[in-house]
Design a protein around this motif. Structure first.
Motif, short mmCIF file in Angstrom:
data_model
loop_
_atom_site.label_atom_id
_atom_site.label_comp_id
_atom_site.label_asym_id
_atom_site.label_seq_id
_atom_site.Cartn_x
_atom_site.Cartn_y
_atom_site.Cartn_z
N GLU A 187 16.89 9.17 0.35
CA GLU A 187 15.89 9.65 1.30
C GLU A 187 14.55 9.87 0.62
N ARG A 188 14.57 10.39 -0.58
CA ARG A 188 13.32 10.61 -1.32
C ARG A 188 12.67 9.28 -1.70
N ALA A 189 13.48 8.30 -2.02
CA ALA A 189 12.94 6.97 -2.35
C ALA A 189 12.24 6.37 -1.13
N LYS A 190 12.80 6.59 0.06
CA LYS A 190 12.17 6.11 1.29
C LYS A 190 10.83 6.80 1.52
N GLU A 191 10.81 8.12 1.27
CA GLU A 191 9.56 8.88 1.41
C GLU A 191 8.50 8.37 0.44
N LEU A 192 8.92 8.13 -0.78
CA LEU A 192 7.99 7.67 -1.81
C LEU A 192 7.47 6.27 -1.48
N LYS A 193 8.34 5.42 -0.95
CA LYS A 193 7.91 4.06 -0.59
C LYS A 193 6.84 4.12 0.49
N LYS A 194 7.00 5.01 1.48
CA LYS A 194 5.98 5.16 2.52
C LYS A 194 4.65 5.58 1.92
N MET A 195 4.69 6.48 0.95
CA MET A 195 3.46 6.93 0.31
C MET A 195 2.80 5.80 -0.47
N VAL A 196 3.62 5.04 -1.19
CA VAL A 196 3.09 3.91 -1.96
C VAL A 196 2.42 2.91 -1.02
N TYR A 197 3.10 2.60 0.09
CA TYR A 197 2.56 1.65 1.06
C TYR A 197 1.25 2.15 1.65
N SER A 198 1.17 3.43 1.93
CA SER A 198 -0.04 3.97 2.57
C SER A 198 -1.23 3.99 1.62
N ARG A 199 -0.98 4.02 0.32
CA ARG A 199 -2.07 4.16 -0.65
C ARG A 199 -2.46 2.85 -1.33
N ILE A 200 -1.50 1.97 -1.55
CA ILE A 200 -1.83 0.70 -2.22
C ILE A 200 -1.19 -0.48 -1.46
N LYS A 201 -1.39 -0.48 -0.16
CA LYS A 201 -0.73 -1.46 0.72
C LYS A 201 -1.06 -2.90 0.35
N LYS A 202 -2.26 -3.15 -0.19
CA LYS A 202 -2.70 -4.51 -0.46
C LYS A 202 -1.78 -5.26 -1.43
#
Length: 261
Positions: free
Chosen positions: A103-118
């Motif tokens: 669950e934490r990995a999913k949360e972290l992936k969302k954060m990564v996507y939101s900040r460095i989506k390119k």
């Protein structure tokens, strides 16, 4: 080291380097590191630090790094469509701690996507491993810790857990490794192998196939049916994603792989 030696070393590196990273593995390493003192912001900074470390190691291979891609697994992929039991054992074997980590990995992936989506890539057709291999065939250097990725990579692969570079493999070695994997299966992903043939015996069988002591028919007969053989090939092959499309192996493709041996 003298100036001449330094420039000689630089000249031997590749120009215009590109890098594809299996980011799923990085997510779990960062989450696991802070499992007892969870802070998603700190985990994010750890994740970014790991990416930068991999990029620094890549400069040992290239003069410049023009593009970096982070490859992630989405919610679904073709393996669930052709084999509904794919990874079905994972939920049964999960502990409470591993559920929290996921669950934490999913949360972290969302954060990564939101900040460095390119620089983030994912697909509902294939997994992160397939994407990494897709980029490998496009000339990217890659970074991953999964042995199956290493065993199918046509380009150099940096193991970000053990900090070692694995050399690129020839077409013949990749196909050999894929055939071995199809026989032994993968308990982690719930891919059923041939009963009584583990890694050692599977490797020996393929070596005998290469030496001409075994035939294509012998290989197919290992499985309960030709359909089961083809299913395993499709499940373990990471090179079926081409130019945004899924091109699954067919029986003739398997013959084409084995016959040159």
């Amino acid at each position: 080291m003298g100036v001449e030696a330094l420039f000689q070393d630089i000249d031997e590196r590749q120009d215009d380097g590109k890098l594809a990273i299996d980011a799923d593995g990085l997510l779990y390493l960062s989450c696991y590191r802070y499992r007892n003192d969870w802070d998603i912001e700190i985990a994010y900074m750890d994740f970014i630090g790991r990416v930068e470390t991999i990029k620094r190691e890549t400069y040992k291979k290239v003069n410049s790094l023009d593009k970096t891609v982070l490859c992630f697994t989405a919610k679904s992929n073709f393996r669930y469509d052709i084999y509904p039991e794919y990874k079905a054992n994972r939920g049964k074997n999960q502990t409470e701690d591993s559920k929290i980590l996921s669950e934490r990995a999913k949360e972290l992936k969302k954060m990564v996507y939101s900040r460095i989506k390119k620089i983030c890539k994912a697909s509902n057709i294939v997994e992160a491993d397939d994407l990494v291999i897709y980029y490998a065939y496009k000339g990217y250097l890659i970074s991953a810790i999964d042995k199956d990725v290493v065993n199918q990579s046509p380009t150099d692969c940096f193991d970000f857990k053990n900090f070692i570079w694995n050399d690129s493999l020839s077409k013949e070695d990749i196909e050999k490794n894929m055939l071995i994997q199809s026989i032994q299966g993968d308990t982690t992903d719930n891919i059923k192998g041939v009963k009584g043939l583990g890694a050692v015996k599977a490797k020996k069988f393929i070596e005998e196939l290469i030496d001409g002591k075994k035939t294509v028919d012998d290989y197919i007969d290992l499985f309960e049916s030709p359909e089961d053989m083809l299913l395993n090939i499709r499940l373990v092959d990471m090179s079926q994603y081409k130019s945004g499309k899924l091109v699954l192996k067919e029986v003739q493709d398997v013959f084409d792989i084995i016959c040159p041996f």
